[in-house]
Design a protein around this motif. Sequence first.
Motif, PDB file in Angstrom:
ATOM      1  N   ALA A 275      34.291  50.374  46.158  1.00  0.00           N
ATOM      2  CA  ALA A 275      33.388  51.444  45.750  1.00  0.00           C
ATOM      3  C   ALA A 275      33.891  52.158  44.504  1.00  0.00           C
ATOM      4  CB  ALA A 275      33.217  52.440  46.899  1.00  0.00           C
ATOM      5  N   ARG A 276      35.195  52.234  44.349  1.00  0.00           N
ATOM      6  CA  ARG A 276      35.767  52.874  43.168  1.00  0.00           C
ATOM      7  C   ARG A 276      35.935  51.798  42.095  1.00  0.00           C
ATOM      8  NH1 ARG A 276      40.576  56.423  46.104  1.00  0.00           N
ATOM      9  NH2 ARG A 276      39.205  57.631  47.477  1.00  0.00           N
ATOM     10  N   VAL A 277      35.102  51.815  41.099  1.00  0.00           N
ATOM     11  CA  VAL A 277      34.997  50.670  40.208  1.00  0.00           C
ATOM     12  C   VAL A 277      35.860  50.781  38.948  1.00  0.00           C
ATOM     13  CG1 VAL A 277      32.674  50.188  40.993  1.00  0.00           C
ATOM     14  CG2 VAL A 277      33.001  51.663  39.010  1.00  0.00           C
ATOM     15  N   ALA A 278      36.536  51.899  38.723  1.00  0.00           N
ATOM     16  CA  ALA A 278      37.292  52.058  37.473  1.00  0.00           C
ATOM     17  C   ALA A 278      38.352  50.972  37.335  1.00  0.00           C
ATOM     18  CB  ALA A 278      37.916  53.442  37.406  1.00  0.00           C
ATOM     19  N   LEU A 279      39.207  50.840  38.361  1.00  0.00           N
ATOM     20  CA  LEU A 279      40.255  49.824  38.313  1.00  0.00           C
ATOM     21  C   LEU A 279      39.642  48.428  38.344  1.00  0.00           C
ATOM     22  CD1 LEU A 279      43.239  48.958  38.386  1.00  0.00           C
ATOM     23  CD2 LEU A 279      43.123  49.132  40.884  1.00  0.00           C
ATOM     24  N   LEU A 280      38.619  48.232  39.187  1.00  0.00           N
ATOM     25  CA  LEU A 280      37.993  46.918  39.282  1.00  0.00           C
ATOM     26  C   LEU A 280      37.316  46.533  37.970  1.00  0.00           C
ATOM     27  CD1 LEU A 280      36.440  46.962  42.871  1.00  0.00           C
ATOM     28  CD2 LEU A 280      38.642  46.060  42.126  1.00  0.00           C
ATOM     29  N   ALA A 281      36.762  47.512  37.262  1.00  0.00           N
ATOM     30  CA  ALA A 281      36.137  47.217  35.975  1.00  0.00           C
ATOM     31  C   ALA A 281      37.186  46.753  34.966  1.00  0.00           C
ATOM     32  CB  ALA A 281      35.404  48.442  35.456  1.00  0.00           C
ATOM     33  N   ARG A 282      38.341  47.381  34.972  1.00  0.00           N
ATOM     34  CA  ARG A 282      39.416  46.944  34.066  1.00  0.00           C
ATOM     35  C   ARG A 282      39.914  45.560  34.450  1.00  0.00           C
ATOM     36  NH1 ARG A 282      41.274  52.225  35.009  1.00  0.00           N
ATOM     37  NH2 ARG A 282      43.121  51.473  36.126  1.00  0.00           N
ATOM     38  N   LEU A 283      40.007  45.321  35.758  1.00  0.00           N
ATOM     39  CA  LEU A 283      40.438  44.000  36.223  1.00  0.00           C
ATOM     40  C   LEU A 283      39.417  42.940  35.835  1.00  0.00           C
ATOM     41  CD1 LEU A 283      42.232  42.066  37.814  1.00  0.00           C
ATOM     42  CD2 LEU A 283      41.092  42.840  39.910  1.00  0.00           C
ATOM     43  N   ALA A 284      38.127  43.226  36.024  1.00  0.00           N
ATOM     44  CA  ALA A 284      37.093  42.268  35.666  1.00  0.00           C
ATOM     45  C   ALA A 284      37.136  41.943  34.179  1.00  0.00           C
ATOM     46  CB  ALA A 284      35.717  42.816  36.044  1.00  0.00           C
ATOM     47  N   ALA A 285      37.330  42.973  33.346  1.00  0.00           N
ATOM     48  CA  ALA A 285      37.411  42.747  31.901  1.00  0.00           C
ATOM     49  C   ALA A 285      38.609  41.882  31.550  1.00  0.00           C
ATOM     50  CB  ALA A 285      37.487  44.084  31.170  1.00  0.00           C
ATOM     51  N   ALA A 286      39.738  42.120  32.213  1.00  0.00           N
ATOM     52  CA  ALA A 286      40.942  41.328  31.946  1.00  0.00           C
ATOM     53  C   ALA A 286      40.745  39.879  32.366  1.00  0.00           C
ATOM     54  CB  ALA A 286      42.142  41.938  32.678  1.00  0.00           C
ATOM     55  N   LEU A 287      40.126  39.658  33.531  1.00  0.00           N
ATOM     56  CA  LEU A 287      39.886  38.297  34.006  1.00  0.00           C
ATOM     57  C   LEU A 287      38.946  37.561  33.065  1.00  0.00           C
ATOM     58  CD1 LEU A 287      39.534  38.996  37.825  1.00  0.00           C
ATOM     59  CD2 LEU A 287      41.393  37.749  36.721  1.00  0.00           C
ATOM     60  N   ARG A 288      37.901  38.240  32.598  1.00  0.00           N
ATOM     61  CA  ARG A 288      36.976  37.589  31.679  1.00  0.00           C
ATOM     62  C   ARG A 288      37.651  37.260  30.358  1.00  0.00           C
ATOM     63  NH1 ARG A 288      32.798  42.267  33.324  1.00  0.00           N
ATOM     64  NH2 ARG A 288      32.050  41.369  35.290  1.00  0.00           N
ATOM     65  N   THR A 289      38.591  38.096  29.950  1.00  0.00           N
ATOM     66  CA  THR A 289      39.311  37.844  28.701  1.00  0.00           C
ATOM     67  C   THR A 289      40.065  36.527  28.752  1.00  0.00           C
ATOM     68  OG1 THR A 289      39.553  40.203  28.213  1.00  0.00           O
ATOM     69  CG2 THR A 289      41.119  38.712  27.163  1.00  0.00           C
ATOM     70  N   ILE A 290      40.618  36.186  29.913  1.00  0.00           N
ATOM     71  CA  ILE A 290      41.401  34.956  30.024  1.00  0.00           C
ATOM     72  C   ILE A 290      40.565  33.777  30.524  1.00  0.00           C
ATOM     73  CG2 ILE A 290      43.518  36.281  30.403  1.00  0.00           C
ATOM     74  CD1 ILE A 290      43.405  35.399  33.343  1.00  0.00           C
ATOM     75  N   GLY A 291      39.250  33.974  30.679  1.00  0.00           N
ATOM     76  CA  GLY A 291      38.383  32.856  31.000  1.00  0.00           C
ATOM     77  C   GLY A 291      37.982  32.721  32.452  1.00  0.00           C
ATOM     78  N   ILE A 292      38.167  33.772  33.248  1.00  0.00           N
ATOM     79  CA  ILE A 292      37.781  33.747  34.659  1.00  0.00           C
ATOM     80  C   ILE A 292      36.625  34.722  34.857  1.00  0.00           C
ATOM     81  CG2 ILE A 292      38.498  34.207  37.031  1.00  0.00           C
ATOM     82  CD1 ILE A 292      41.323  33.474  36.224  1.00  0.00           C
ATOM     83  N   GLY A 293      35.501  34.231  35.378  1.00  0.00           N
ATOM     84  CA  GLY A 293      34.362  35.094  35.625  1.00  0.00           C
ATOM     85  C   GLY A 293      34.638  36.050  36.768  1.00  0.00           C
ATOM     86  N   ALA A 294      34.098  37.256  36.687  1.00  0.00           N
ATOM     87  CA  ALA A 294      34.322  38.261  37.725  1.00  0.00           C
ATOM     88  C   ALA A 294      33.074  39.111  37.905  1.00  0.00           C
ATOM     89  CB  ALA A 294      35.510  39.141  37.356  1.00  0.00           C
ATOM     90  N   ASP A 295      32.691  39.342  39.173  1.00  0.00           N
ATOM     91  CA  ASP A 295      31.571  40.210  39.523  1.00  0.00           C
ATOM     92  C   ASP A 295      32.070  41.302  40.453  1.00  0.00           C
ATOM     93  OD1 ASP A 295      29.700  38.549  38.142  1.00  0.00           O
ATOM     94  OD2 ASP A 295      29.727  37.178  39.849  1.00  0.00           O
ATOM     95  N   ILE A 296      31.479  42.496  40.336  1.00  0.00           N
ATOM     96  CA  ILE A 296      31.872  43.633  41.169  1.00  0.00           C
ATOM     97  C   ILE A 296      30.727  43.989  42.103  1.00  0.00           C
ATOM     98  CG2 ILE A 296      32.626  46.042  41.177  1.00  0.00           C
ATOM     99  CD1 ILE A 296      33.690  45.640  38.353  1.00  0.00           C
ATOM    100  N   ALA A 297      31.052  44.215  43.383  1.00  0.00           N
ATOM    101  CA  ALA A 297      30.051  44.614  44.369  1.00  0.00           C
ATOM    102  C   ALA A 297      30.729  45.502  45.406  1.00  0.00           C
ATOM    103  CB  ALA A 297      29.430  43.395  45.047  1.00  0.00           C
ATOM    104  N   GLN A 298      29.914  46.314  46.097  1.00  0.00           N
ATOM    105  CA  GLN A 298      30.473  47.165  47.153  1.00  0.00           C
ATOM    106  C   GLN A 298      30.676  46.383  48.444  1.00  0.00           C
ATOM    107  OE1 GLN A 298      28.675  50.975  47.808  1.00  0.00           O
ATOM    108  NE2 GLN A 298      28.439  51.419  45.626  1.00  0.00           N
TER     109      GLN A 298
END
Length: 352
Positions: free
Chosen positions: A167-190
Amino acid sequence: MSAEYATFGLAPATRAGGLLANGDYQVHRDFVDFVVDGRPLLFRLSDLDAVSPLASDVPPSLFTAQVRGLLLEDEAPLPAGRYIVYGCPECQDLACGAVTAVIEADGEDFVWRDFAWQTDVHADLEFNGYHGIGPFRFRGTEYRAALAALLEGGSPGTRRRVLLIGARVALLARLAAALRTIGIGADIAQSADGVPADELRGYGAVVFGRSVGPGERDAVRRAFADAGVDVPCVDGSAPIVPLLVARTEQALDRSPRAQRRLTGLTADGGGAELEVTSSCRVRLTAYRVDRLSRTHAQDLFDGVLEPGRHRVPLDAKAVRGDAHLVARTAGTVLVTAVERRGTAERPAAPGR
């Protein structure tokens, strides 16, 4: 030339991506490695960070052309019948360096010989040859069957997407951005409620945020089980993005133990124990959060280790408090918590 035959095969392999302590990053690449006499050919090149031309993220037409080249159905891309066997995982530019070899037919057999490190169109075997590797003679039927299977099945598919739950997406948003940077797709959901089964089957791992409780985690696991897929789950309680990226890479690694160079990692306040199956470069990094919630990262070791078990001394200041270690080779990432003497054992980071 030796008349002895070597066996030829293919196996899925990964060049693990990640965020490094110095701020750099390396891209995640999935590819097919060449297996010679039951052992990945890349393992014979001790500290090489490279991928084969048979990568899953190249266009299908180029993938097919690479396979046909190895079958000698197309002209060699380099003079003297030389083919690129391993290239740069970041840009695939010959100027960055590549391992090349002469591939030729000898009757019904295929022969790989004169391996060399090459940075331009011509190879210098005297100064840059891999004199201890090859030549390899492969039976034509075995060789053709392995490569033809790739043409029939297309480019190797892997589940390179991860689902981030919280539910707290700040850290998950940074993690998703980092994963996408290295070529791994990431989606966030509750939660995984209402996500179609076909979509769930496209994920290779799940990362739980700090706010996700046991009941919610069980519900997510049930949703994946009902979809007929078993995915590793990563505990995202440590609020350090590079560490979570490393844990995710470890969870995504489904390769057999025999195809991993780094197979063991434990640590206490005095040192880290590593188990290596073949000579390779290993980088060891410590991560911790101090009492003021500041993140610290420090590279502790970077060198080539020979096969066997090794103990690496640790800087006590770098691993004080709640600390974790990340051990990285070109193809494997392992994460462990630093154990404290007299404390209960912590569960190992998820992964296979």
